[in-house]
Write an enzyme that holds these catalytic residues in place. Structure first.
Site, PDB file in Angstrom:
ATOM      1  N   ASP A  89     -18.924 -38.204  -5.295  1.00  0.00           N
ATOM      2  CA  ASP A  89     -20.342 -37.830  -5.282  1.00  0.00           C
ATOM      3  C   ASP A  89     -20.709 -37.290  -3.901  1.00  0.00           C
ATOM      4  OD1 ASP A  89     -23.075 -37.579  -5.603  1.00  0.00           O
ATOM      5  OD2 ASP A  89     -23.467 -39.734  -5.614  1.00  0.00           O
ATOM      6  N   SER A 119     -21.973 -42.185  -9.371  1.00  0.00           N
ATOM      7  CA  SER A 119     -23.021 -41.514  -8.614  1.00  0.00           C
ATOM      8  C   SER A 119     -24.033 -42.529  -8.107  1.00  0.00           C
ATOM      9  CB  SER A 119     -23.704 -40.451  -9.477  1.00  0.00           C
ATOM     10  OG  SER A 119     -24.226 -41.027 -10.650  1.00  0.00           O
ATOM     11  N   CYS A 120     -24.963 -42.034  -7.304  1.00  0.00           N
ATOM     12  CA  CYS A 120     -25.991 -42.855  -6.677  1.00  0.00           C
ATOM     13  C   CYS A 120     -26.665 -43.756  -7.716  1.00  0.00           C
ATOM     14  CB  CYS A 120     -27.022 -41.931  -6.018  1.00  0.00           C
ATOM     15  SG  CYS A 120     -28.311 -42.814  -5.128  1.00  0.00           S
ATOM     16  N   PRO A 121     -26.843 -45.005  -7.418  1.00  0.00           N
ATOM     17  CA  PRO A 121     -26.626 -45.700  -6.142  1.00  0.00           C
ATOM     18  C   PRO A 121     -25.310 -46.462  -6.054  1.00  0.00           C
ATOM     19  CG  PRO A 121     -27.904 -47.133  -7.545  1.00  0.00           C
ATOM     20  CD  PRO A 121     -27.609 -45.857  -8.350  1.00  0.00           C
ATOM     21  N   MET A 122     -24.424 -46.289  -7.017  1.00  0.00           N
ATOM     22  CA  MET A 122     -23.241 -47.152  -7.101  1.00  0.00           C
ATOM     23  C   MET A 122     -22.316 -47.123  -5.885  1.00  0.00           C
ATOM     24  SD  MET A 122     -24.026 -48.907  -9.575  1.00  0.00           S
ATOM     25  CE  MET A 122     -22.613 -49.978  -9.448  1.00  0.00           C
TER      26      MET A 122
END
Length: 81
Positions: free
Chosen positions: A44, A17-20
């Site tokens: 995501d 999930s964010c920010p990956m």
């Protein structure tokens, strides 16, 4: 099949999930040559707006397309410089 795109590299960030997804996309595009196309596969839903925002505000990358299907989001990013 890569949805009719000539994909240079595929990045699988499913389950992240964010920010990956954006962080990994940036790292992957840094290693590409001009004109190369990166396919990012994510689960995501936020990656749709996150990757679009990153591409729109980052020199050297262009968001070519985004597709959704079966809870998977595919993003196509071209390195432009």
């Amino acid at each position: 099949m890569n949805d009719a795109y000539d994909v240079t590299e595929t990045l699988d960030v499913k389950g992240q999930s964010c920010p990956m997804p954006v962080v990994k996309s940036k790292q992957a595009t840094d290693g590409l040559d001009d004109g190369d196309l990166l396919e990012v596969i994510a689960t995501d839903a936020g990656s749709v707006s996150d990757i679009e925002g990153w591409a729109n505000t980052t020199d050297g990358v262009e968001l070519v397309d985004q597709r959704e299907g079966d809870d998977v989001y595919k993003h196509y990013v071209r390195k432009t410089e």
